[in-house]
Design a protein around this motif. Sequence first.
Motif, mmCIF file in Angstrom:
data_model
loop_
_atom_site.group_PDB
_atom_site.id
_atom_site.type_symbol
_atom_site.label_atom_id
_atom_site.label_comp_id
_atom_site.label_asym_id
_atom_site.label_seq_id
_atom_site.Cartn_x
_atom_site.Cartn_y
_atom_site.Cartn_z
ATOM 1 N N ILE A 113 -8.520 5.812 3.596
ATOM 2 C CA ILE A 113 -8.091 4.822 2.595
ATOM 3 C C ILE A 113 -8.689 5.260 1.257
ATOM 4 O O ILE A 113 -9.915 5.400 1.138
ATOM 5 C CB ILE A 113 -8.602 3.409 2.964
ATOM 6 N N ASP A 114 -7.813 5.521 0.292
ATOM 7 C CA ASP A 114 -8.256 6.007 -1.037
ATOM 8 C C ASP A 114 -9.241 7.158 -0.890
ATOM 9 O O ASP A 114 -10.283 7.193 -1.536
ATOM 10 C CB ASP A 114 -8.893 4.847 -1.831
ATOM 11 N N ILE A 173 0.847 -1.211 0.000
ATOM 12 C CA ILE A 173 0.000 0.000 0.000
ATOM 13 C C ILE A 173 0.876 1.252 0.000
ATOM 14 O O ILE A 173 2.018 1.233 0.465
ATOM 15 C CB ILE A 173 -0.934 0.029 1.231
ATOM 16 N N GLN A 226 -11.218 7.894 1.503
ATOM 17 C CA GLN A 226 -12.404 7.690 2.349
ATOM 18 C C GLN A 226 -11.984 7.649 3.821
ATOM 19 O O GLN A 226 -11.087 6.862 4.174
ATOM 20 C CB GLN A 226 -13.102 6.358 2.005
ATOM 21 N N ASN A 232 -3.980 0.044 -2.045
ATOM 22 C CA ASN A 232 -4.648 1.100 -1.268
ATOM 23 C C ASN A 232 -3.683 2.274 -1.051
ATOM 24 O O ASN A 232 -2.485 2.096 -0.912
ATOM 25 C CB ASN A 232 -5.025 0.584 0.128
ATOM 26 N N GLU A 233 -4.250 3.495 -1.026
ATOM 27 C CA GLU A 233 -3.490 4.688 -0.610
ATOM 28 C C GLU A 233 -3.948 5.029 0.799
ATOM 29 O O GLU A 233 -5.095 5.432 1.009
ATOM 30 C CB GLU A 233 -3.829 5.872 -1.548
#
Lengths: 80, 157, 605
Positions: A50-51, A6, A53, A69-70
């Motif tokens: 995460i992304d 990630i 959110q 995932n970011e």
Amino acid sequence: MTLVRIGIRVTGHLIDFCSVEALELADGASISDAIDLLGIPVEQVGLVSIDGQAVSRAKRDQTRLVDGNEMVVMAPLTGG
Amino acid sequence: MQRSLHMEPSLCTGCLQCEMACSFEHEGEFIPARSRIRVFEFEHGRTSVPYTCTQCVEAWCMKACPTNAISIDSDLGAKLVSAQACVGCKACVSACPFGTIEFNPFSGKVDKCDLCGGDPQCVAACPTDAITYVDAGASGVGRMASAAQQINQETAS
Amino acid sequence: MSWQGKILRVNLTTHEITPEALNMEWAKDYIGERGLGTKYLWENMDPKADAMAPDNVLIFATGPLTGTNASTSGRYAVITKSPLTGAIACSNSGGKFGAELKYAGFDLLLVEGRSENPVYLLIEGDEISLAPAEKIWGKTVWETDEWIKKQHHNPMLKIATIGIAGERGARYASVVNDLHRAAGRSGVGTVMGSKNLKAVAVRGTGGVRVKDPKRFMTVTQEMKNLLAEHTGGLTKYGTNAMMDTMQEFGGLPTRNFQEVQFEGADKVDAKAMMKTDDTGHTNLLTNKACFGCTIACGRIAHIRQDHFTIQNRKEYWHASGGLEYETAFAFGPVIGVDDIDACTFAGYLMNEHGIDPISFGVTLAAAMELFEMGVITTEDTDGVPLNFGNAEALTVMAEKTGKQEGFGVMLGLGSRLMCEKYGHPELSMTVKGQEFAGYDSRALQGMGLGYATGNRGACHLKHDTFEVDMDDQTGDGKADPCKTSQDWTAAVDSSGLCMFTMGAWGAPEFAAQLDADSEGDWTAERLMESGERIWNLERMFNLAAGLTKADDTLPERLLKDPAPSGTAKGKVNELDKMLPEYYDLRGWSEDGVPTDDTLGRLGLG
């Protein structure tokens, strides 16, 4: 054991705890696992996204990380 | 070992905790106007410099005093003012080139840094180690070390 | 005890200066600073008075812990009726002026009336006088500070003064002390100017005693150690450490709140301040403390000498106050500018001329939106194109507003009046006429409720809902943390200490320090109760001044236009759901008026 890779970004003073930009974890690892691995004290974490959110504190343990995932770990906010 | 107060202006944030600690130690209340250590600000706060008596070995104040009210504490090297002997004539105030001995209108005597009997309260109060109480013969070692580090980085790269 | 027990009443009309005993009953109920100042304001003026009239009262108030060695013990507040909002103004500041006023023997300075000619108040020990200010009227804050110290051969004087903006009636002029610490908001400097009072210069040679010295020294040391464990980030990065967090979170108001993330944020954040560029220049020079503070979050910076703002203005090559989060927001994202040196120079001008940077930046943002819509053109703006992102427009307009010249006079009205004049009131990002700080209410719901119900208008410092707002982005359950933190902040703002300690100290930590310091039995409960009393008294002042429930609202943009990006994408502020719950928790009627039970309980009946 398949690995999950990630992207990591941290904000504010958290840069002093962690300056890596990517992290590899065991498949099925949660956000809380990632925070531990990064060496960031939990009380110093304001919010994780995460992304893009937001993930509330209560959901960190059971939110599984997925490859690509970011993850952004944000410092707590105070006045100023 | 004789120690002396070492000032590191680059670490001073101008918070004045030292002025409050010094005045509390000697006057029993927070009264920076009677503190023997003062912090001076330059260029809108770009630098703040704490300053106080540096305990000259041959002290102008001692020489100027007509009643021998100022004596040396041989252990500390501190010049101490005897309240009984001081007559408030202020000769020492005009003799001292550093301005670090001052007339106290409330007591009618003069005040100067006395190193708090060997446990300087300004050092204890300073949150950033801008004031330290170190071996008088090696107070520059810290700066020498950082200079050496500078050279080390240059030669290493 | 740690109140000096004395206030100074200065009547500018008659030039009478009268020391008075401090009302100790009030001190017990309202602690000091914000609370005590509000009580003295309530008892000494009619809330319906015009803010610019002589019968408006201007108060400089210290707290019981101001001037002690508790950490952050340098705070004081300026309290009056605001010409910008028509509501109560309560602007807090640090620096060294507050402690000096306490050392001069005063808990509070109460200024009433108006002087026929410009004057400044000079307090040197027990010598107190009103001196003519002709020579410094029309001068900047920095020139005034230098002149007064030279005039009285007293470099130890601490000076709070207004600039040209305050003299000429810009609505959001500030009071600047110690060159770059400001009681910034709500036009407290404008009131000072309306009274022809240029400055207050104080040298205090007295001291401050505490009730229980031994316990006090032990408790304050423990609290300093606790503070050091929690505020490392603030010491090293300053308040602007929040910029990248707000950017990632999606709560960073951009281009007059049309967006909540700014592509140039990383050019004006804390790390940008610390970066060394190709010419070897670094914006940030060092951090700096206010009186007594062991956090030292203040910034000292300087500008590249070849930067367009100062390349042929040598007088600005020196260092001064650097960017805080609010000034970086007001000169950067909210107007789309990402030039850190231009932002820093605008900060210099704010302090030099005595203007609230937040109100200025958000008013300029509204003007830029009007310009981009074509409602105003370069004919209105002295030939300066007001496009978002135009760094030169920022610094040119900052100076014009500071000196109240050209379009600067229009900007000096504040965005509410300016946007009404141009027929677009919806573009004014204000509550009760005061501009928003750098937090978007669509991303931080409880913050939105705090903005709407804040007694001095939009402001981010009178409540603290950050933790719950970050963790839960709905309006559910926000009324209680908002109300509780409003009461708690009112108590902290009245103690003489700084609210940036709130990350490390709770009610017990404050109570422990105050109880060792001041007469009376100070517990966490009593502090909370005092906070609630102070909040309700401010509310009563506003209601008496003519404000109503209708003023507890937010601009349409935050209630109707969803956040276009970030973690709160698609959301608007849920004020309609939160407000009734808030009134109920407050013990107020549906119209936001404290009920008799509430007033009785708080001793305000």
